[in-house]
Design an enzyme around this catalytic site. Structure first.
Site, PDB file in Angstrom:
ATOM      1  N   HIS A  28      74.116  30.220 -32.896  1.00 41.73           N
ATOM      2  CA  HIS A  28      72.866  30.961 -32.775  1.00 41.73           C
ATOM      3  C   HIS A  28      72.455  31.203 -31.324  1.00 41.73           C
ATOM      4  CE1 HIS A  28      70.689  27.213 -31.759  1.00 41.73           C
ATOM      5  NE2 HIS A  28      71.504  26.652 -32.623  1.00 41.73           N
ATOM      6  N   ASP A  29      71.977  32.396 -31.074  1.00 44.78           N
ATOM      7  CA  ASP A  29      71.384  32.802 -29.794  1.00 44.78           C
ATOM      8  C   ASP A  29      72.387  32.912 -28.644  1.00 44.78           C
ATOM      9  OD1 ASP A  29      68.502  32.839 -30.678  1.00 44.78           O
ATOM     10  OD2 ASP A  29      68.985  30.741 -31.092  1.00 44.78           O
ATOM     11  N   GLY A  33      74.788  26.507 -29.535  1.00 47.04           N
ATOM     12  CA  GLY A  33      73.710  27.473 -29.445  1.00 47.04           C
ATOM     13  C   GLY A  33      73.300  27.791 -28.026  1.00 47.04           C
TER      14      GLY A  33
END
Length: 262
Positions: free
Chosen positions: A121-122, A139
């Site tokens: 994520h991200d 992440g």
């Protein structure tokens, strides 16, 4: 649509360009958008608020747009954005962003992502990168343009890898890598600049020499980090053809939160 295999499961709310191809038994969710010329192989799952650009190729068994592997995620409408002309090989996993960061995981253009790569994520991935097999990005990792990551490289959350940098196989990163630097090992260590990669991309001998000198200033001069930054500023002022590249290195040092491998 003749380009969609009869066994694929396509949500009617998805947006798929008429020239895109979807293979057998693939599953496409309701908030997915797929651009012209993109080819999705068999047994691929694409879900979440995922936007995929033009002329990408996604191989079998990839999982694209899955929810973040983050206990803080509460079902917020976050996204994954993939640019154009990327290759995503077998068993890759690319997750949505989280509201704790930008809310979007981004993959740029012309990236070559080999099998079993995880992009959490991200993460923010630039253009023209190469990720060898089995790379794991935690992440919030940022990867610059033209980066090459050796197979089984593991990168800690919030780390940054500067443009044109390179890692050796099985490198474990918990700090940032400045632009142009070659890093290998576990624990990792710097081993010069990615000179061959720069030559292949059209950097002149004079530019490579200036970048190599900046590396020596940062890693071989015995200067503290602040002293090295000051010395790099002087080198940038004197460099004609390579000033922008020295500036890249100085700017990276200023924005490094975790500190650099040094």
């Amino acid at each position: 649509m003749s380009n969609i295999h009869s066994t694929a499961i396509i949500d009617s709310r998805s947006e798929i360009d008429s020239t895109a191809k979807i293979g057998a038994y693939s599953v496409i969710g309701p908030h997915v958008r797929i651009g012209a010329g993109t080819r999705v192989g068999p047994h691929v799952v694409i879900e979440g608020r995922t936007t995929i650009g033009k002329d990408n190729e996604i191989f079998q068994f990839a999982s694209v747009g899955g929810v973040p592997q983050d206990k803080k995620y509460g079902g917020e409408p976050t996204a994954l954005e993939i640019g154009d002309r990327n290759t995503i090989r077998e068993y890759c996993t690319l997750n949505l962003g989280t509201v704790q960061d930008a809310g979007v995981t981004r993959i740029g253009n012309d990236n070559w992502i080999m099998a079993y790569v995880h992009i959490a994520h991200d993460c923010q991935i630039g253009n023209n990168t190469i990720f060898a097999n089995g790379i794991q990005l935690a992440g919030h990792v940022h990867i610059g343009d033209w980066v090459i990551l050796g197979g089984l490289t593991n990168i800690h959350q919030f780390c940054k890898v500067g443009a044109h940098a390179m890692t050796g196989a099985a490198t474990r990163l918990s700090q940032d890598i400045p632009p142009f630097v070659l890093v290998a090992g576990s624990p990792p260590a710097a081993h010069g600049i990615n000179a061959e990669g720069l030559r292949r991309r059209g950097f002149t001998p004079e530019q490579i020499s200036a970048i190599r000198q900046s590396y020596k200033t940062l890693y071989k001069s015995g200067l503290s980090l602040d002293e090295a930054k000051a010395a790099l500023a002087e080198e940038e002022a004197k460099a004609v053809d390579a000033a922008e590249y020295i500036h890249m290195m100085r700017s990276f040092l200023d924005m490094s939160d975790r500190g650099i491998i040094r």
